[in-house]
Design a protein around this motif. Sequence first.
Motif, PDB file in Angstrom:
ATOM      1  N   SER A 454      -6.695  -3.062  10.475  1.00  0.00           N
ATOM      2  CA  SER A 454      -7.534  -1.888  10.238  1.00  0.00           C
ATOM      3  C   SER A 454      -8.351  -2.077   8.961  1.00  0.00           C
ATOM      4  O   SER A 454      -7.964  -2.816   8.041  1.00  0.00           O
ATOM      5  CB  SER A 454      -6.671  -0.632  10.138  1.00  0.00           C
ATOM      6  OG  SER A 454      -5.841  -0.697   8.998  1.00  0.00           O
ATOM      7  N   SER A 456      -9.031   0.062   6.512  1.00  0.00           N
ATOM      8  CA  SER A 456      -8.370   0.601   5.310  1.00  0.00           C
ATOM      9  C   SER A 456      -7.255  -0.314   4.823  1.00  0.00           C
ATOM     10  O   SER A 456      -7.021  -0.444   3.619  1.00  0.00           O
ATOM     11  CB  SER A 456      -7.820   2.000   5.605  1.00  0.00           C
ATOM     12  OG  SER A 456      -6.907   1.959   6.685  1.00  0.00           O
ATOM     13  N   MET A 457      -6.576  -0.984   5.775  1.00  0.00           N
ATOM     14  CA  MET A 457      -5.508  -1.908   5.415  1.00  0.00           C
ATOM     15  C   MET A 457      -6.075  -3.114   4.664  1.00  0.00           C
ATOM     16  O   MET A 457      -5.518  -3.555   3.640  1.00  0.00           O
ATOM     17  CB  MET A 457      -4.771  -2.363   6.679  1.00  0.00           C
ATOM     18  CG  MET A 457      -3.576  -3.240   6.419  1.00  0.00           C
ATOM     19  SD  MET A 457      -2.160  -2.287   5.835  1.00  0.00           S
ATOM     20  CE  MET A 457      -0.894  -3.538   5.996  1.00  0.00           C
ATOM     21  N   ALA A 460      -7.160  -2.056   1.137  1.00  0.00           N
ATOM     22  CA  ALA A 460      -6.018  -1.861   0.236  1.00  0.00           C
ATOM     23  C   ALA A 460      -5.453  -3.200  -0.212  1.00  0.00           C
ATOM     24  O   ALA A 460      -5.041  -3.363  -1.377  1.00  0.00           O
ATOM     25  CB  ALA A 460      -4.945  -1.036   0.931  1.00  0.00           C
ATOM     26  N   GLN A 480      -0.889   2.505  -2.899  1.00  0.00           N
ATOM     27  CA  GLN A 480      -1.897   2.677  -1.857  1.00  0.00           C
ATOM     28  C   GLN A 480      -1.683   1.672  -0.727  1.00  0.00           C
ATOM     29  O   GLN A 480      -1.799   2.001   0.453  1.00  0.00           O
ATOM     30  CB  GLN A 480      -3.303   2.506  -2.455  1.00  0.00           C
ATOM     31  CG  GLN A 480      -4.435   2.666  -1.455  1.00  0.00           C
ATOM     32  CD  GLN A 480      -4.485   4.065  -0.849  1.00  0.00           C
ATOM     33  OE1 GLN A 480      -4.046   5.032  -1.478  1.00  0.00           O
ATOM     34  NE2 GLN A 480      -4.995   4.169   0.372  1.00  0.00           N
ATOM     35  N   PHE A 481      -1.330   0.440  -1.093  1.00  0.00           N
ATOM     36  CA  PHE A 481      -1.074  -0.586  -0.072  1.00  0.00           C
ATOM     37  C   PHE A 481       0.156  -0.218   0.763  1.00  0.00           C
ATOM     38  O   PHE A 481       0.169  -0.376   1.993  1.00  0.00           O
ATOM     39  CB  PHE A 481      -0.884  -1.938  -0.758  1.00  0.00           C
ATOM     40  CG  PHE A 481      -0.679  -3.075   0.215  1.00  0.00           C
ATOM     41  CD1 PHE A 481      -1.731  -3.543   0.991  1.00  0.00           C
ATOM     42  CD2 PHE A 481       0.570  -3.668   0.360  1.00  0.00           C
ATOM     43  CE1 PHE A 481      -1.543  -4.585   1.883  1.00  0.00           C
ATOM     44  CE2 PHE A 481       0.756  -4.700   1.259  1.00  0.00           C
ATOM     45  CZ  PHE A 481      -0.302  -5.164   2.025  1.00  0.00           C
ATOM     46  N   ASN A 483       1.225   2.770   1.344  1.00  0.00           N
ATOM     47  CA  ASN A 483       0.835   3.903   2.173  1.00  0.00           C
ATOM     48  C   ASN A 483       0.097   3.439   3.430  1.00  0.00           C
ATOM     49  O   ASN A 483       0.338   3.924   4.538  1.00  0.00           O
ATOM     50  CB  ASN A 483      -0.033   4.857   1.360  1.00  0.00           C
ATOM     51  CG  ASN A 483      -0.431   6.088   2.154  1.00  0.00           C
ATOM     52  OD1 ASN A 483       0.425   6.805   2.650  1.00  0.00           O
ATOM     53  ND2 ASN A 483      -1.734   6.342   2.268  1.00  0.00           N
ATOM     54  N   GLU A 484      -0.824   2.492   3.251  1.00  0.00           N
ATOM     55  CA  GLU A 484      -1.584   1.975   4.394  1.00  0.00           C
ATOM     56  C   GLU A 484      -0.683   1.187   5.343  1.00  0.00           C
ATOM     57  O   GLU A 484      -0.843   1.266   6.568  1.00  0.00           O
ATOM     58  CB  GLU A 484      -2.730   1.085   3.899  1.00  0.00           C
ATOM     59  CG  GLU A 484      -3.813   1.823   3.142  1.00  0.00           C
ATOM     60  CD  GLU A 484      -4.521   2.862   3.999  1.00  0.00           C
ATOM     61  OE1 GLU A 484      -4.547   2.689   5.235  1.00  0.00           O
ATOM     62  OE2 GLU A 484      -5.013   3.852   3.443  1.00  0.00           O
ATOM     63  N   SER A 485       0.276   0.439   4.789  1.00  0.00           N
ATOM     64  CA  SER A 485       1.188  -0.330   5.660  1.00  0.00           C
ATOM     65  C   SER A 485       2.086   0.598   6.475  1.00  0.00           C
ATOM     66  O   SER A 485       2.421   0.314   7.628  1.00  0.00           O
ATOM     67  CB  SER A 485       2.036  -1.284   4.823  1.00  0.00           C
ATOM     68  OG  SER A 485       2.918  -0.566   3.976  1.00  0.00           O
ATOM     69  N   SER A 487       1.237   3.550   7.562  1.00  0.00           N
ATOM     70  CA  SER A 487       0.389   4.067   8.635  1.00  0.00           C
ATOM     71  C   SER A 487       0.242   3.038   9.746  1.00  0.00           C
ATOM     72  O   SER A 487       0.211   3.381  10.939  1.00  0.00           O
ATOM     73  CB  SER A 487      -0.992   4.444   8.084  1.00  0.00           C
ATOM     74  OG  SER A 487      -0.880   5.468   7.109  1.00  0.00           O
ATOM     75  N   ALA A 488       0.164   1.762   9.356  1.00  0.00           N
ATOM     76  CA  ALA A 488       0.022   0.697  10.356  1.00  0.00           C
ATOM     77  C   ALA A 488       1.277   0.583  11.227  1.00  0.00           C
ATOM     78  O   ALA A 488       1.191   0.214  12.402  1.00  0.00           O
ATOM     79  CB  ALA A 488      -0.262  -0.629   9.660  1.00  0.00           C
TER      80      ALA A 488
END
Length: 505
Positions: A454, A456-457, A460, A480-481, A483-485, A487-488
Amino acid sequence: MNGNGSTLTEEQRKRIEENRLKALERRAAFLKSKGNQCQSNNNNNNNNLFSNSLKNSISNQPSKPNVSVNWKPLPSVTSIKAGPPKSASTFYTKKGLEGIKDNPANGENPGFLGKKITGNCHLISKDRFVVNLPYHAQSIDIFKTMPSRQYDFNSKKWSFCITDHSNIMSALGPLRSSVSISPLPSYVLQALKKASNYPSSSSIDLMPLDPSLLEAFMPFQREGVGFGVSRDGRVLIADDMGLGKTIQALGIASYYRNEWPMLIVTPSSVRYSWAEAVDRWIESVDAYEVVVINTCKDSLEGTVIIISYDLLSKRAQEIKEMNFSVVVMDESHMLKNFKSIRYKSAAPIMKSCRRLILLSGTPALSRPSELYTQISSVDPKFISNFQDYGIRYCAGKQQQWGWDFSGSSNMEELQILLESTIMIRRLKSDVITQLPPKQRMTIILDPSSIKLNSKSMKEAAINFKKESLKGAEKHGALIQFFNESSSAKLKAVCEYVKELLTEGN
């Protein structure tokens, strides 16, 4: 024991004959008093009935002077033949009268007019069974002659050793006109006989296993592996969740290493957890020999093949033709419905393999009928007919449109049978002293459900790698990283939790 299979001693015959004569005397006295009473009542009733009828007819006629009536009472009833009550009509059928003779012998009671007493037998342990029977003096006299007899004053029931089963059934034979006791089914006796020939779990030598496996076993897990090997590798491990069914399955499968390749069928969410377990505990298997099937086009070549139930349904014929000798079915309660495509795809593979290891913490989620597919897969000869199983253990009732097997019955006996033959089950409370402190585990999720590419991933990740970031800024980029992981991985986590809920764990 004589040639006809009877085991009655002279003392038993004498006691039964005395009871029979006493019963005949009581019956004769009863019928005599009943006959006299009926004769008197019928005379009075006939006279009263005729008198009342006459009075009514006279009262309805016009009044006439000097009316006189000459009448005689009805003839009295001089004999009454006793017949069976309506509630006992089913006893007096052609089949029910078989064995009743004009000249009683061996304690038979041809004059029995009451309702036939019925009873049954069921297991209370692998060595003893109980007879469920209402009070019956002659049967109790026979029970008292059995060496292994025990009477429970609380339940008011007699129990005996399995070895006395045939003797009791033979001794009760002469009373068949008044008592009918259903014996233990033949498949129960055969299963117990077979179980008595199994070696003990502790006598199994597990030294051929990988040292890493032997060192990892807790005492109850070693017992579970020994149990599976003593059953020739066809077993249902039904331990409570968290007691290590996976390592026990790998231990049993490793005992038959010379029969590999091995097939492991699991829910899709735990395929990679199984791959990690094989790599962790079986050091003699290299990582490249473990193949996790993700699509219908993936190769089935490997030492250990791990596939989901859904993909198994799509590639059933191909897998069947590979003739796997060692098969592990994780969460085997997913095969509970014999009409499902999942079961129909797996059944031929399970019945053709030499070693079958079923794993389930909840083998029957709601009713015992759900257990039958797993039982018949592990041991097709155990109870070959589902109707027999349903009648005895599912409170089977024949309805207008067929049989209803949604209930449960004889659960204690079913558990004893399974634990004596094909199933081992321990709860956490049973082995709490052997368990280590609480452990944290890493769950391997399905990578096909994780979105790594993604936008955003990627942003980040790039931001976190910047060398210019220091202190709080670096920590913020890390958060932040993370958080994105998360979500993934959201879809994969949801699928894992959903499968856990579906499986009843």
